[in-house]
Design a protein around this motif. Sequence first.
Motif, PDB file in Angstrom:
ATOM      1  N   PRO A  72      15.486 -16.193   5.937  1.00  0.00           N
ATOM      2  CA  PRO A  72      15.566 -15.978   4.643  1.00  0.00           C
ATOM      3  C   PRO A  72      14.588 -15.027   4.358  1.00  0.00           C
ATOM      4  N   GLN A  73      13.372 -14.818   5.163  1.00  0.00           N
ATOM      5  CA  GLN A  73      12.336 -13.946   4.654  1.00  0.00           C
ATOM      6  C   GLN A  73      13.094 -12.594   5.199  1.00  0.00           C
ATOM      7  N   ALA A  74      13.783 -12.560   6.333  1.00  0.00           N
ATOM      8  CA  ALA A  74      14.178 -11.139   6.676  1.00  0.00           C
ATOM      9  C   ALA A  74      15.173 -10.749   6.017  1.00  0.00           C
ATOM     10  N   ASP A  75      16.183 -11.523   5.570  1.00  0.00           N
ATOM     11  CA  ASP A  75      17.221 -11.085   4.697  1.00  0.00           C
ATOM     12  C   ASP A  75      16.638 -10.570   3.295  1.00  0.00           C
ATOM     13  N   GLU A  76      15.802 -11.347   2.623  1.00  0.00           N
ATOM     14  CA  GLU A  76      15.210 -10.971   1.380  1.00  0.00           C
ATOM     15  C   GLU A  76      14.556  -9.617   1.340  1.00  0.00           C
ATOM     16  N   ARG A  77      13.741  -9.510   2.691  1.00  0.00           N
ATOM     17  CA  ARG A  77      12.772  -8.285   2.566  1.00  0.00           C
ATOM     18  C   ARG A  77      13.543  -7.100   2.968  1.00  0.00           C
ATOM     19  N   TYR A  78      14.561  -7.052   3.898  1.00  0.00           N
ATOM     20  CA  TYR A  78      15.250  -5.918   4.450  1.00  0.00           C
ATOM     21  C   TYR A  78      16.322  -5.422   3.309  1.00  0.00           C
TER      22      TYR A  78
ATOM     23  N   THR B 200      12.599  -1.293  -2.885  1.00  0.00           N
ATOM     24  CA  THR B 200      11.815  -1.909  -3.748  1.00  0.00           C
ATOM     25  C   THR B 200      10.617  -3.032  -3.138  1.00  0.00           C
ATOM     26  N   LEU B 201      10.891  -2.875  -1.650  1.00  0.00           N
ATOM     27  CA  LEU B 201       9.761  -3.620  -0.940  1.00  0.00           C
ATOM     28  C   LEU B 201       8.499  -2.896  -0.972  1.00  0.00           C
ATOM     29  N   PRO B 202       7.223  -3.317  -1.106  1.00  0.00           N
ATOM     30  CA  PRO B 202       6.083  -2.556  -1.167  1.00  0.00           C
ATOM     31  C   PRO B 202       5.671  -2.346   0.315  1.00  0.00           C
ATOM     32  N   PRO B 203       4.958  -1.390   0.325  1.00  0.00           N
ATOM     33  CA  PRO B 203       4.556  -0.659   1.744  1.00  0.00           C
ATOM     34  C   PRO B 203       3.857  -2.029   2.483  1.00  0.00           C
ATOM     35  N   SER B 204       4.276  -1.724   3.831  1.00  0.00           N
ATOM     36  CA  SER B 204       3.562  -2.974   4.658  1.00  0.00           C
ATOM     37  C   SER B 204       3.391  -2.406   5.940  1.00  0.00           C
ATOM     38  N   ASP B 205       2.423  -2.788   6.703  1.00  0.00           N
ATOM     39  CA  ASP B 205       1.859  -2.334   8.042  1.00  0.00           C
ATOM     40  C   ASP B 205       2.445  -3.316   9.028  1.00  0.00           C
ATOM     41  N   ASN B 206       3.128  -4.501   8.757  1.00  0.00           N
ATOM     42  CA  ASN B 206       3.912  -5.329   9.526  1.00  0.00           C
ATOM     43  C   ASN B 206       4.635  -4.672  10.424  1.00  0.00           C
ATOM     44  N   GLU B 207       4.757  -5.051  12.005  1.00  0.00           N
ATOM     45  CA  GLU B 207       5.585  -4.536  12.957  1.00  0.00           C
ATOM     46  C   GLU B 207       6.932  -4.853  12.540  1.00  0.00           C
ATOM     47  N   VAL B 208       7.360  -5.921  11.934  1.00  0.00           N
ATOM     48  CA  VAL B 208       8.673  -6.146  11.708  1.00  0.00           C
ATOM     49  C   VAL B 208       9.110  -5.222  10.618  1.00  0.00           C
ATOM     50  N   VAL B 209       8.279  -4.655   9.705  1.00  0.00           N
ATOM     51  CA  VAL B 209       8.888  -3.583   8.837  1.00  0.00           C
ATOM     52  C   VAL B 209       8.980  -2.357   9.531  1.00  0.00           C
TER      53      VAL B 209
ATOM     54  N   VAL C 294      -4.890  -8.784  19.000  1.00  0.00           N
ATOM     55  CA  VAL C 294      -5.230  -7.331  19.269  1.00  0.00           C
ATOM     56  C   VAL C 294      -5.824  -7.070  18.057  1.00  0.00           C
ATOM     57  N   GLU C 295      -7.174  -6.339  17.758  1.00  0.00           N
ATOM     58  CA  GLU C 295      -7.495  -5.600  16.610  1.00  0.00           C
ATOM     59  C   GLU C 295      -6.693  -4.550  16.581  1.00  0.00           C
ATOM     60  N   ALA C 296      -5.715  -4.377  15.559  1.00  0.00           N
ATOM     61  CA  ALA C 296      -4.754  -3.216  15.631  1.00  0.00           C
ATOM     62  C   ALA C 296      -5.305  -2.388  14.863  1.00  0.00           C
ATOM     63  N   ALA C 297      -5.303  -1.001  15.185  1.00  0.00           N
ATOM     64  CA  ALA C 297      -5.517   0.129  14.486  1.00  0.00           C
ATOM     65  C   ALA C 297      -4.768   0.284  13.333  1.00  0.00           C
ATOM     66  N   ASP C 298      -5.344   1.327  12.377  1.00  0.00           N
ATOM     67  CA  ASP C 298      -4.354   1.440  10.960  1.00  0.00           C
ATOM     68  C   ASP C 298      -3.179   2.216  11.436  1.00  0.00           C
ATOM     69  N   VAL C 299      -1.958   1.565  10.972  1.00  0.00           N
ATOM     70  CA  VAL C 299      -0.626   2.217  11.361  1.00  0.00           C
ATOM     71  C   VAL C 299      -0.271   3.046  10.336  1.00  0.00           C
ATOM     72  N   SER C 300      -0.968   2.986   9.019  1.00  0.00           N
ATOM     73  CA  SER C 300      -0.331   3.796   7.854  1.00  0.00           C
ATOM     74  C   SER C 300      -0.982   5.329   8.072  1.00  0.00           C
ATOM     75  N   THR C 301      -1.631   5.436   8.972  1.00  0.00           N
ATOM     76  CA  THR C 301      -2.204   6.928   8.895  1.00  0.00           C
ATOM     77  C   THR C 301      -0.835   7.782   9.317  1.00  0.00           C
ATOM     78  N   PRO C 302      -0.889   9.159   8.960  1.00  0.00           N
ATOM     79  CA  PRO C 302       0.233  10.145   9.369  1.00  0.00           C
ATOM     80  C   PRO C 302       0.297  10.188  10.795  1.00  0.00           C
ATOM     81  N   ALA C 303      -0.853  10.211  11.638  1.00  0.00           N
ATOM     82  CA  ALA C 303      -0.756  10.289  13.245  1.00  0.00           C
ATOM     83  C   ALA C 303       0.118   9.004  13.543  1.00  0.00           C
ATOM     84  N   ARG C 304      -0.183   7.888  13.147  1.00  0.00           N
ATOM     85  CA  ARG C 304       0.493   6.677  13.814  1.00  0.00           C
ATOM     86  C   ARG C 304       1.769   6.457  13.318  1.00  0.00           C
ATOM     87  N   GLN C 305       1.988   7.052  11.976  1.00  0.00           N
ATOM     88  CA  GLN C 305       3.429   7.251  11.433  1.00  0.00           C
ATOM     89  C   GLN C 305       4.541   7.943  12.339  1.00  0.00           C
ATOM     90  N   ALA C 306       3.787   8.916  12.908  1.00  0.00           N
ATOM     91  CA  ALA C 306       4.509   9.926  13.549  1.00  0.00           C
ATOM     92  C   ALA C 306       4.838   9.172  14.701  1.00  0.00           C
TER      93      ALA C 306
END
Length: 285
Positions: free
Chosen positions: A102-108, A115-124, A66-78
């Motif tokens: 390991p990835q989930a433990d460390e990043r969560y 301290t986690l940088p902003p991420s558009d990933n659905e996991v975050v 899926v070509e995902a829309a930008d989820v970082s916009t205020p509307a999508r964040q809402a």
Amino acid sequence: MQRSHLPPPFPHSLATLASFQETMMKKILLVLLVSLTALAQASEPAQVMIVGTYHFSNPGQDIHNVEAADVSTPARQAEIARVVSALQGFAPTLVAVEWPRPQADERYARYLDGTLPPSDNEVVQLGFRLASAAGLERVHGIDVKGAFPFGPVHAWAEANGRGAELAGLQARAQAEIARFAALQAEHSIGTVLHAMNQPGAISESHALYAALLRFGDDDVQPGVELNAAWEQRNLAICARLLQALRPGSRAVAFFGHGHVYLLRRCVVEAPGVELVEAIDYLPRE
């Protein structure tokens, strides 16, 4: 007259006996209450909700994406906030995601301490946000690597005059992806997820895998091998999910849409576990 040193009068002995019996009865009732409570807890089923998603950050790791829309916009964040708020109504005690442990433990942990940088990933965006809102100290990463031998299927189809048929199946898959992409252009993320988690959409997605079983003959079965590899990966994912559950757990697992059919089937077949429909909680706007 010499005083008697006999035991206290009989009526006093009866009172002592009654008091002893009452004390013992209270202890027995307490033990029974504790035992019955433990038995009830032990038999209380775990509840699991599988939420099928698309990849918010467009990693391009699947054959069809899926070509995902930008989820970082205020509307999508809402919109994401409304999804998370709706899922909180399930009162989750466990959140599982499509990342290795390991990835989930460390990043969560970094997400919680800021301290986690902003991420558009659905996991975050979905998994971490829901877990944090629920006050959970950990997010369970349950993904595993697995083979997806599509090349041999394509080679067999071309060698046996079935290339056009395979291309037709791929076109169907792409059309389904395009439908969800079109939905997000006009509707909220909650609406898209609600559509993706409809039983019909889940079955349609899996039907494309089952259709590949027709590609093969006699001892050469590339369609079988692809489905076996795909099922093995999903069983390994489901095993990690089941191993994380406890009696009474209320788990939400976020996974790519293609995984949902097999994960749901595994949950339904597992003893002591109940499947909860995501569409009963996902907002539709």
